[in-house]
Write an enzyme that holds these catalytic residues in place. Structure first.
Site, short mmCIF file in Angstrom:
data_model
loop_
_atom_site.label_atom_id
_atom_site.label_comp_id
_atom_site.label_asym_id
_atom_site.label_seq_id
_atom_site.Cartn_x
_atom_site.Cartn_y
_atom_site.Cartn_z
N GLU A 1 0.84 -1.21 0.00
CA GLU A 1 0.00 0.00 0.00
C GLU A 1 0.87 1.25 0.00
O GLU A 1 0.61 2.20 -0.75
CB GLU A 1 -0.94 0.02 1.22
CG GLU A 1 -1.83 1.26 1.25
CD GLU A 1 -2.61 1.41 2.53
OE1 GLU A 1 -2.71 2.56 3.03
OE2 GLU A 1 -3.12 0.40 3.06
N SER B 1 0.10 -9.89 6.40
CA SER B 1 -0.93 -8.88 6.61
C SER B 1 -0.51 -7.87 7.67
O SER B 1 -0.38 -8.20 8.85
CB SER B 1 -2.25 -9.55 7.03
OG SER B 1 -3.18 -8.59 7.47
#
Length: 285
Positions: free
Chosen positions: A132, A226
């Site tokens: 991201e 994650s």
């Protein structure tokens, strides 16, 4: 293990809006498209979902070099988003694109593009090697700095009154973000702060902290890569010593849980509901 163990599953556990949207986009493309389908990067940080898509013929590409070799087909942009360069290449290659970037991430792209075009230095609070953040950096025209700890702020040597815009990775810890921003303020820069942490992330973190403070043991479910799951684990571990990080029910060690009278369960934003349910069921055995 006794069946009367008290189990509390966080209401916020599992797919967030952006992840659900991305996963739905890929499966919809599978139904409607008979051609070759690719995702740029894993569509979400969950190995089970990615493996299922791979079995259905969807290929993950990770580099610009791989992308440039594709001459036809559909490329789905992952939920984490990508740099502007990827969109440019897709257009040059005349490939069909399905943009599954989380809308909250896309908002950050627009902010850093506008602010950097106005001459501001962009400071991203987040993990530099996370996809991201890599994508966000790719929308900045000018200087960009990534920070996730106090020591990095101490080393900042921008001129006093430098105009800077601070944004956050959507899954960053809310309290840590505020803490780091206050330290940056003391540097004397002319800063604009945009708290771009997703509200769903904040709700998930608050709920996880609340549950883990009241139980004997806490299980955090999510992919090993994650970022938001790791932060959940850190939050829960701070409240509950017996906190366990698992990807699936196969990682669950019932022997470690047998002496506990109450267990809390939460999960990252990329964890499917069926995996959460499997863990809950296993804990009841």
């Amino acid at each position: 293990m006794e069946r009367n163990m008290e189990i509390t599953v966080a209401k916020s556990a599992g797919f967030c809006f952006g992840v659900q949207r991305a996963v739905d986009s890929v499966y919809k493309e599978l139904e409607e498209n008979s051609g070759k389908i690719y995702t740029f990067g894993p569509i979400i940080h969950n190995e089970q979902v990615v493996e299922d898509l791979n079995k259905r013929g969807i290929e993950v590409i990770d580099t610009v070099e791989q992308l440039k070799k594709i001459k036809e087909g559909t490329v789905v942009i992952r939920s984490h988003g990508v740099a502007k360069e990827i969109y440019d290449i897709l257009e040059q290659q005349k490939l069909k694109m399905v943009d599954a970037t989380c809308p909250f991430v896309k908002k950050i792209h627009n902010i850093v593009l506008d602010e950097s075009n106005n001459g501001k230095t962009i400071i991203i609070i987040g993990n530099d090697n996370h996809p991201e953040v890599e994508g966000i950096k790719g929308w900045v025209n000018g200087e960009v700095i990534v920070i996730n700890k106090e020591e990095q702020i101490e080393k900042l040597s921008l001129p006093e009154q430098t105009k800077a815009c601070i944004v956050s990775q959507t899954t960053f810890n809310h309290n840590k973000f505020k803490y780091l921003v206050e330290i940056i303020r003391k540097k004397g820069y002319d800063i604009t702060v945009v708290n771009t942490i997703c509200n769903a992330t904040h709700v998930r973190q608050v709920e996880a902290q609340k549950i883990s403070s009241k139980v004997d043991g806490m299980i955090v479910i999510g992919g090993k890569n994650s970022s938001n799951t790791q932060k959940l684990y850190d939050i829960c571990r701070n409240e509950c010593e017996n906190t366990f990080y698992v990807q699936t029910v196969k990682d669950l060690n019932l022997h470690e849980l047998k002496s506990l009278k109450s267990i809390g369960i939460t999960a990252g934003a990329s964890t499917p509901k069926n995996i959460i349910e499997e863990v809950r069921t296993e804990c009841q055995k």
